[in-house]
Design a protein around this motif. Sequence first.
Motif, PDB file in Angstrom:
ATOM      1  N   ALA A   1       0.827  -1.202   0.000  1.00 20.74           N
ATOM      2  CA  ALA A   1       0.000   0.000   0.000  1.00 20.74           C
ATOM      3  C   ALA A   1       0.865   1.258   0.000  1.00 20.74           C
ATOM      4  CB  ALA A   1      -0.938  -0.010   1.206  1.00 20.74           C
ATOM      5  N   LEU A   2       1.900   1.270   0.809  1.00 22.13           N
ATOM      6  CA  LEU A   2       2.823   2.411   0.824  1.00 22.13           C
ATOM      7  C   LEU A   2       3.520   2.574  -0.524  1.00 22.13           C
ATOM      8  CD1 LEU A   2       4.411   2.209   4.383  1.00 22.13           C
ATOM      9  CD2 LEU A   2       2.926   3.989   3.473  1.00 22.13           C
ATOM     10  N   PHE A   3       3.873   1.492  -1.159  1.00 15.78           N
ATOM     11  CA  PHE A   3       4.511   1.553  -2.468  1.00 15.78           C
ATOM     12  C   PHE A   3       3.571   2.188  -3.501  1.00 15.78           C
ATOM     13  CE2 PHE A   3       5.312  -0.392  -6.628  1.00 15.78           C
ATOM     14  CZ  PHE A   3       6.606   0.065  -6.848  1.00 15.78           C
ATOM     15  N   CYS A   4       2.306   1.779  -3.505  1.00 17.43           N
ATOM     16  CA  CYS A   4       1.331   2.338  -4.452  1.00 17.43           C
ATOM     17  C   CYS A   4       1.093   3.830  -4.200  1.00 17.43           C
ATOM     18  CB  CYS A   4       0.015   1.567  -4.358  1.00 17.43           C
ATOM     19  SG  CYS A   4       0.118  -0.095  -5.038  1.00 17.43           S
ATOM     20  N   ILE A   5       0.981   4.202  -2.926  1.00 16.07           N
ATOM     21  CA  ILE A   5       0.792   5.615  -2.586  1.00 16.07           C
ATOM     22  C   ILE A   5       2.006   6.433  -3.020  1.00 16.07           C
ATOM     23  CG2 ILE A   5       0.592   7.234  -0.648  1.00 16.07           C
ATOM     24  CD1 ILE A   5      -1.137   5.090   0.748  1.00 16.07           C
ATOM     25  N   ALA A   6       3.203   5.914  -2.798  1.00 17.90           N
ATOM     26  CA  ALA A   6       4.430   6.609  -3.204  1.00 17.90           C
ATOM     27  C   ALA A   6       4.500   6.758  -4.713  1.00 17.90           C
ATOM     28  CB  ALA A   6       5.649   5.875  -2.663  1.00 17.90           C
ATOM     29  N   MET A   7       4.053   5.759  -5.444  1.00 19.00           N
ATOM     30  CA  MET A   7       4.056   5.840  -6.913  1.00 19.00           C
ATOM     31  C   MET A   7       3.106   6.933  -7.400  1.00 19.00           C
ATOM     32  SD  MET A   7       5.982   3.466  -8.497  1.00 19.00           S
ATOM     33  CE  MET A   7       5.135   3.082  -9.980  1.00 19.00           C
ATOM     34  N   VAL A   8       1.920   7.014  -6.834  1.00 17.38           N
ATOM     35  CA  VAL A   8       0.942   8.025  -7.241  1.00 17.38           C
ATOM     36  C   VAL A   8       1.431   9.419  -6.863  1.00 17.38           C
ATOM     37  CG1 VAL A   8      -1.395   8.889  -6.813  1.00 17.38           C
ATOM     38  CG2 VAL A   8      -1.017   6.451  -7.199  1.00 17.38           C
ATOM     39  N   VAL A   9       1.913   9.589  -5.640  1.00 12.55           N
ATOM     40  CA  VAL A   9       2.406  10.887  -5.186  1.00 12.55           C
ATOM     41  C   VAL A   9       3.616  11.308  -6.019  1.00 12.55           C
ATOM     42  CG1 VAL A   9       3.494  12.105  -3.260  1.00 12.55           C
ATOM     43  CG2 VAL A   9       1.470  10.712  -2.869  1.00 12.55           C
ATOM     44  N   GLY A  10       4.501  10.371  -6.301  1.00 15.33           N
ATOM     45  CA  GLY A  10       5.681  10.686  -7.118  1.00 15.33           C
ATOM     46  C   GLY A  10       5.311  11.090  -8.532  1.00 15.33           C
ATOM     47  N   ALA A  11       4.339  10.385  -9.130  1.00 17.41           N
ATOM     48  CA  ALA A  11       3.908  10.717 -10.490  1.00 17.41           C
ATOM     49  C   ALA A  11       3.234  12.081 -10.528  1.00 17.41           C
ATOM     50  CB  ALA A  11       2.977   9.631 -11.017  1.00 17.41           C
ATOM     51  N   VAL A  12       2.417  12.371  -9.535  1.00 24.09           N
ATOM     52  CA  VAL A  12       1.747  13.675  -9.482  1.00 24.09           C
ATOM     53  C   VAL A  12       2.769  14.782  -9.278  1.00 24.09           C
ATOM     54  CG1 VAL A  12       0.154  15.083  -8.118  1.00 24.09           C
ATOM     55  CG2 VAL A  12      -0.467  12.753  -8.720  1.00 24.09           C
ATOM     56  N   THR A  13       3.734  14.549  -8.404  1.00 25.96           N
ATOM     57  CA  THR A  13       4.777  15.542  -8.167  1.00 25.96           C
ATOM     58  C   THR A  13       5.581  15.804  -9.433  1.00 25.96           C
ATOM     59  OG1 THR A  13       4.922  14.833  -5.871  1.00 25.96           O
ATOM     60  CG2 THR A  13       6.754  16.129  -6.726  1.00 25.96           C
ATOM     61  N   LEU A  14       5.951  14.748 -10.140  1.00 24.26           N
ATOM     62  CA  LEU A  14       6.684  14.933 -11.398  1.00 24.26           C
ATOM     63  C   LEU A  14       5.845  15.664 -12.442  1.00 24.26           C
ATOM     64  CD1 LEU A  14       8.602  11.577 -11.802  1.00 24.26           C
ATOM     65  CD2 LEU A  14       9.547  13.825 -11.330  1.00 24.26           C
ATOM     66  N   ALA A  15       4.555  15.373 -12.499  1.00 24.12           N
ATOM     67  CA  ALA A  15       3.672  16.055 -13.446  1.00 24.12           C
ATOM     68  C   ALA A  15       3.552  17.539 -13.110  1.00 24.12           C
ATOM     69  CB  ALA A  15       2.296  15.403 -13.450  1.00 24.12           C
ATOM     70  N   VAL A  16       3.457  17.865 -11.809  1.00 27.17           N
ATOM     71  CA  VAL A  16       3.372  19.263 -11.396  1.00 27.17           C
ATOM     72  C   VAL A  16       4.667  19.997 -11.730  1.00 27.17           C
ATOM     73  CG1 VAL A  16       3.245  20.783  -9.381  1.00 27.17           C
ATOM     74  CG2 VAL A  16       1.630  18.897  -9.630  1.00 27.17           C
ATOM     75  N   ILE A  17       5.800  19.367 -11.472  1.00 24.97           N
ATOM     76  CA  ILE A  17       7.094  19.983 -11.786  1.00 24.97           C
ATOM     77  C   ILE A  17       7.237  20.187 -13.289  1.00 24.97           C
ATOM     78  CG2 ILE A  17       9.585  19.605 -11.764  1.00 24.97           C
ATOM     79  CD1 ILE A  17       9.198  18.249  -9.020  1.00 24.97           C
ATOM     80  N   ALA A  18       6.870  19.190 -14.083  1.00 25.68           N
ATOM     81  CA  ALA A  18       6.958  19.323 -15.545  1.00 25.68           C
ATOM     82  C   ALA A  18       6.023  20.410 -16.056  1.00 25.68           C
ATOM     83  CB  ALA A  18       6.639  17.982 -16.202  1.00 25.68           C
ATOM     84  N   GLY A  19       4.819  20.491 -15.495  1.00 28.78           N
ATOM     85  CA  GLY A  19       3.883  21.536 -15.904  1.00 28.78           C
ATOM     86  C   GLY A  19       4.385  22.922 -15.553  1.00 28.78           C
ATOM     87  N   ALA A  20       4.980  23.061 -14.375  1.00 32.19           N
ATOM     88  CA  ALA A  20       5.528  24.361 -13.972  1.00 32.19           C
ATOM     89  C   ALA A  20       6.687  24.767 -14.882  1.00 32.19           C
ATOM     90  CB  ALA A  20       5.972  24.314 -12.512  1.00 32.19           C
ATOM     91  N   CYS A  21       7.556  23.823 -15.211  1.00 35.93           N
ATOM     92  CA  CYS A  21       8.678  24.123 -16.110  1.00 35.93           C
ATOM     93  C   CYS A  21       8.173  24.532 -17.489  1.00 35.93           C
ATOM     94  CB  CYS A  21       9.606  22.915 -16.214  1.00 35.93           C
ATOM     95  SG  CYS A  21      10.546  22.608 -14.717  1.00 35.93           S
TER      96      CYS A  21
END
Length: 162
Positions: A6-26
Motif C-alpha cells: 500500500a505504501l509503495f502504491c501511494i508513493a508511486m501516485v504521489v511521485g507521479a503527481v509531483t513529477l507532473a506538477v514539476i513538468a507543468g511548472a517548467c
Amino acid sequence: MLAGAALFCIAMVVGAVTLAVIAGACTLVLALLTPAVTAYAQGYRRTPDADAVLGSAEGIWHVTARRWEVGDSVTLDHRRCRLRSCVQRADRPFALPRRAVYFFTTDPAHAHVLGNVARSRARYVYRLTDPRTDGDMFSRGIAVAVTGDVRAVIAERHEWGE
C-alpha cells in the motif's frame, strides 16, 4: 507485506503527481519566458542617432508591392502596415509589438529583404531621399523600423530580382 504494498502504491501516485506538477511548472515558465528572450536576442534596439540614419547622402531603401513613380512624394503610414509588420523592442521584451514602417540604410541584398519582408510583398525596391519621420526609430543591422509615419521623395525604383 500488505502495508508495504500500500505504501509503495501511494508513493508511486504521489511521485507521479509531483513529477507532473514539476513538468507543468517548467513548461509554463518556458512558455512565458521564450518570447521575452527572443525579443531581447533578436529585437530591434533604439537608434541613438536618428539624424545620422535619415541624413545619409544615399538615402534610404524601402521594399513594397506598391508602384510609385520616380519624383513622387510619398508618406509611408505606419497604421497602414500589415498587422504582422510589428517591431519587437529589445529593451522592452514584455511589451506588445507596435506597428512600424521598415526601411534599409543601404541597398539591401536578397537575404536582408527576405529576412524582413514576405516574398510576395517584395516587388519593388525604392531609394528614398529627404526622409522625415515623427516616430521612434529602432534598428537591427541595416534594417530600421519607425513607429511613426515616414515622408520622403522617390529617387529611384527597381523591380525585385533585377
